[in-house]
Design a protein around this motif. Structure first.
Motif, mmCIF file in Angstrom:
data_model
loop_
_atom_site.group_PDB
_atom_site.id
_atom_site.type_symbol
_atom_site.label_atom_id
_atom_site.label_comp_id
_atom_site.label_asym_id
_atom_site.label_seq_id
_atom_site.Cartn_x
_atom_site.Cartn_y
_atom_site.Cartn_z
ATOM 1 N N THR A 52 0.840 -1.192 0.000
ATOM 2 C CA THR A 52 0.000 0.000 0.000
ATOM 3 C C THR A 52 0.875 1.242 0.000
ATOM 4 O O THR A 52 2.060 1.203 0.342
ATOM 5 N N ALA A 53 0.255 2.378 -0.353
ATOM 6 C CA ALA A 53 0.970 3.647 -0.317
ATOM 7 C C ALA A 53 1.360 4.009 1.113
ATOM 8 O O ALA A 53 2.412 4.614 1.356
ATOM 9 N N THR A 54 0.528 3.612 2.080
ATOM 10 C CA THR A 54 0.837 3.907 3.479
ATOM 11 C C THR A 54 2.097 3.173 3.917
ATOM 12 O O THR A 54 2.959 3.739 4.608
ATOM 13 N N LEU A 55 2.223 1.903 3.537
ATOM 14 C CA LEU A 55 3.442 1.168 3.880
ATOM 15 C C LEU A 55 4.665 1.828 3.245
ATOM 16 O O LEU A 55 5.732 1.908 3.867
ATOM 17 N N THR A 56 4.525 2.311 2.028
ATOM 18 C CA THR A 56 5.627 3.019 1.380
ATOM 19 C C THR A 56 6.023 4.244 2.198
ATOM 20 O O THR A 56 7.206 4.502 2.429
ATOM 21 N N ALA A 57 5.006 4.984 2.673
ATOM 22 C CA ALA A 57 5.283 6.184 3.465
ATOM 23 C C ALA A 57 5.925 5.849 4.807
ATOM 24 O O ALA A 57 6.663 6.661 5.375
ATOM 25 N N LEU A 58 5.644 4.660 5.308
ATOM 26 C CA LEU A 58 6.193 4.254 6.610
ATOM 27 C C LEU A 58 7.586 3.647 6.497
ATOM 28 O O LEU A 58 8.203 3.324 7.520
ATOM 29 N N SER A 59 8.085 3.482 5.284
ATOM 30 C CA SER A 59 9.349 2.757 5.099
ATOM 31 C C SER A 59 10.524 3.448 5.788
ATOM 32 O O SER A 59 11.505 2.784 6.142
ATOM 33 N N HIS A 60 10.426 4.771 6.012
ATOM 34 C CA HIS A 60 11.551 5.449 6.676
ATOM 35 C C HIS A 60 11.746 4.975 8.109
ATOM 36 O O HIS A 60 12.820 5.149 8.679
#
Length: 278
Positions: A90-98
């Motif tokens: 998901t896009a949220t997981l991408t945003a949380l990758s940091h």
């Protein structure tokens, strides 16, 4: 291994039975030594024994290695490495990758601190899986230190991440015993974004501290936006299901450096003597 009695050791009998004559009697399951009979040990009636074994095995091993205290990292197995964020579901997981990098850096900094005690204090412990857990063990390796992985058998195939110190990698059948080992030596609990498992681990720790069943330790939630987005903490307090002071049991942080500052400045508090907001 130190012997406390003159009786024959179980190791000796384990070796001896490999040389006994092969007969119908010795092949019968009933002839197996009880402690070597896997079918017997897996019987329903032996559950209390298995619970005890899962409690004792890591405890005795960590004691033998001189590990006195740990820093716990909880977090989602699905949080990708920033280099792999295009694989996120998901896009949220991408945003949380940091947060992968923050977990890795925090573990590196904490392990450098641990090495000042020859790796006996503040040892990083994770669930041993991928995502945030991998980042924690990886950060410890970056600092040339050791870290613990408390894995658990799941229905889908899995293996511990490659950064767990091999002699500190344990496997569990019982979630309850595994969670006990997370908290028994904990000097701080750092919780990164995650799913049901992370929430379960967080709320068990908060409940134990709230009810005075565990000495207060820093509980740090990485990513205020994430945590306030999934849990309306103020609503719990406004409803009276928890007290206002329960909101002080944890702190929000955004970075590894901020988390280190909070832990370094932590002042120990006595266990709670009452149960507010229950």
């Amino acid at each position: 291994m130190n012997r406390r009695h003159p009786l024959r050791h179980a190791y000796a009998d384990r070796k001896t039975i490999q040389e006994i004559p092969d007969t119908p009697q010795t092949r019968a399951p009933e002839y197996r030594l009880a402690f070597m009979d896997e079918d017997f040990l897996c019987r329903e009636e032996l559950r209390p024994v298995r619970l005890q074994l899962e409690l004792l095995k890591p405890e005795m091993h960590l004691d033998a290695l001189g590990i006195n205290s740990t820093i716990v990292l909880f977090g989602g197995s699905r949080i990708p490495r920033p280099s792999d964020k295009e694989k996120a579901r998901t896009a949220t997981l991408t945003a949380l990758s940091h947060f992968y990098d923050e977990a890795r850096e925090f573990a590196r900094l904490m392990t450098l601190k641990s090495l000042e005690t020859e790796g006996c204090e503040n040892v990083i412990v994770t669930g041993g899986g991928p995502g945030v857990m991998e980042a924690g063990n990886r950060g410890a390796e970056d600092a040339n230190g050791r870290s613990i992985g408390l894995n658990i058998v799941l229905p889908h195939e899995q293996a511990p991440n490659e950064y767990v110190t091999p002699e500190l990698c344990f496997n569990f059948h019982y979630f309850a015993i595994r969670k006990m080992h997370f908290l028994m030596r904990a000097k701080a609990i750092c919780v990164f974004p995650g799913g049901f498992g992370t929430l379960d681990e967080l709320f068990e720790a908060l409940t134990l501290i709230q009810t005075g069943r565990m000495q207060p330790v820093p509980v740090l939630l990485f990513g205020r936006a994430f945590w306030e987005g999934i849990i309306n903490w103020d609503t719990l307090a406004d409803a009276g299901t928890i007290s206002e002071e329960d909101l002080d049991l944890f702190k929000f942080v955004e970075s590894a450096a901020e988390a280190m500052t909070v832990i370094d400045n932590w002042q120990e508090m006595p266990p709670r003597s009452r149960i507010p907001g229950r």
